[in-house]
Design an enzyme around this catalytic site. Structure first.
Site, mmCIF file in Angstrom:
data_model
loop_
_atom_site.group_PDB
_atom_site.id
_atom_site.type_symbol
_atom_site.label_atom_id
_atom_site.label_comp_id
_atom_site.label_asym_id
_atom_site.label_seq_id
_atom_site.Cartn_x
_atom_site.Cartn_y
_atom_site.Cartn_z
ATOM 1 N N ASP A 141 11.112 -4.845 -12.106
ATOM 2 C CA ASP A 141 12.299 -5.661 -12.352
ATOM 3 C C ASP A 141 12.985 -5.228 -13.648
ATOM 4 O O ASP A 141 13.628 -6.023 -14.319
ATOM 5 C CB ASP A 141 11.892 -7.134 -12.423
ATOM 6 C CG ASP A 141 13.100 -8.053 -12.349
ATOM 7 O OD1 ASP A 141 13.000 -9.210 -12.831
ATOM 8 O OD2 ASP A 141 14.152 -7.622 -11.828
ATOM 9 N N LYS A 144 17.266 -0.407 -13.469
ATOM 10 C CA LYS A 144 17.238 0.007 -12.053
ATOM 11 C C LYS A 144 17.104 1.520 -11.910
ATOM 12 O O LYS A 144 16.551 1.997 -10.942
ATOM 13 C CB LYS A 144 18.487 -0.521 -11.344
ATOM 14 C CG LYS A 144 18.695 -2.043 -11.554
ATOM 15 C CD LYS A 144 17.422 -2.861 -11.384
ATOM 16 C CE LYS A 144 17.516 -4.239 -11.994
ATOM 17 N NZ LYS A 144 16.189 -4.915 -12.128
ATOM 18 N N ASP A 169 12.447 -5.893 -7.300
ATOM 19 C CA ASP A 169 13.573 -6.829 -7.283
ATOM 20 C C ASP A 169 14.884 -6.039 -7.251
ATOM 21 O O ASP A 169 14.932 -4.863 -7.613
ATOM 22 C CB ASP A 169 13.540 -7.719 -8.536
ATOM 23 C CG ASP A 169 14.566 -8.851 -8.451
ATOM 24 O OD1 ASP A 169 15.039 -9.300 -9.496
ATOM 25 O OD2 ASP A 169 14.909 -9.269 -7.322
ATOM 26 N N ASN A 170 15.968 -6.680 -6.801
ATOM 27 C CA ASN A 170 17.332 -6.142 -6.903
ATOM 28 C C ASN A 170 17.600 -4.887 -6.087
ATOM 29 O O ASN A 170 18.401 -4.033 -6.520
ATOM 30 C CB ASN A 170 17.683 -5.849 -8.371
ATOM 31 C CG ASN A 170 17.391 -7.007 -9.273
ATOM 32 O OD1 ASN A 170 16.543 -6.941 -10.175
ATOM 33 N ND2 ASN A 170 18.072 -8.117 -9.031
ATOM 34 N N GLU A 199 19.842 -14.037 -7.709
ATOM 35 C CA GLU A 199 19.453 -15.291 -8.343
ATOM 36 C C GLU A 199 20.658 -16.196 -8.627
ATOM 37 O O GLU A 199 21.658 -15.766 -9.168
ATOM 38 C CB GLU A 199 18.685 -15.032 -9.654
ATOM 39 C CG GLU A 199 19.282 -14.006 -10.571
ATOM 40 C CD GLU A 199 18.731 -12.611 -10.331
ATOM 41 O OE1 GLU A 199 18.302 -12.309 -9.199
ATOM 42 O OE2 GLU A 199 18.734 -11.799 -11.251
#
Ligand SMILES: O=C(NCCc1nnc(-c2ccc3[nH]cnc3c2)[nH]1)c1cc(-c2ccc(F)cc2)cc(O)c1O
Ligand SMILES: [Mg+2]
Length: 214
Positions: A141, A144, A169-170, A199
């Site tokens: 997380d 990126k 995540d993401n 989120e």
């Protein structure tokens, strides 16, 4: 201003959450981020998916890349069996300072080791510095553009074993196209996508679960 914002987050945690009660810390942060100021925590919707994967894996050794305010750190650590350990890497000293206080308020210090520094510096030192053989679960997380290089680095350092679960995540927003392409096409991983939302918003996002096959 960012520091002020973090102080407001901590005040909200101290006001709304009960010391030593991780669930109340999680709820306090979610409430603050939904009603006061958005923040890039994994959040409650993706957080429930994170909870179910952690519970399924029931890991002894956990690595989190990207502590931020410690929200997902607390979410994971609260589910770990006694004696299990979570190492979380944070690059930004201000985030790390907030996270330490959030983790302390949740009463989870003895399960969590927060390390300040860059992932590429610390991943190669996991064995000799922390006595870690391999990780059972890794939550990605952080930046990126670090997901793919750090995954390859963990492979090269022998930190993944047959069955290690990576949860990222993401993968849609902000997105990690190079990482997705790698874990979905590599014969060394079995990958699946959990569709969700960014989120505290209606934007699409999701988590990618990848099992290392050795
Ligand atoms: O950037 C993110 N997260 C990364 C923070 C971080 N916190 N710590 C690090 C670190 C970076 C090197 C590191 N090296 C070692 N530890 C490290 C930690 N990076 C992030 C951004 C968004 C986002 C979505 C839509 C928007 F419009 C704006 C933002 C949502 C998310 O869920 C995120 O996780
Ligand atoms: Mg995130």
């Amino acid at each position: 201003l960012a520091l002020l914002w973090h102080d407001r987050l901590l005040k909200a945690v101290r006001k709304r959450a009960t010391r030593g009660d991780p669930q109340s810390v999680i709820s306090a942060i979610d409430h603050f981020c939904r009603h006061n100021e958005w923040a890039m925590n994994v959040g409650d919707e993706k957080g429930s998916i994170l909870d179910s994967v952690v519970s399924e894996v029931n890991p002894e050794k956990v690595l989190e890349l990207g502590t931020y305010c410690g929200y997902s750190t607390v979410r994971i650590a609260r589910l770990l069996p006694p004696g299990a350990r979570l190492i979380t890497l944070e690059f930004n000293v201000d985030y790390a300072a907030i996270a330490r206080q959030v983790i302390a308020w949740a009463g989870l210090e003895d399960k969590i080791q927060l390390v300040e520094g860059a992932s590429e510096d610390w991943i190669p030192r996991m064995k000799e510095h922390f006595g870690i053989e391999t990780f059972d679960f890794v939550f990605l997380d952080h930046w990126k553009d670090r997901y793919l290089p750090d995954t390859k680095l963990m492979e090269d350092c022998g930190l993944l074993r047959k069955g290690t679960v990576l949860l990222a995540d993401n993968v849609i927003c902000p997105g990690v196209p190079d990482y997705l392409e790698y874990v979905r096409n590599s014969l060394s991983y079995k990958s699946c996508y959990f569709k969700s939302h960014l989120e505290y918003t209606k934007a699409e996002d999701g988590l990618e679960k990848s099992v290392f096959l050795g």
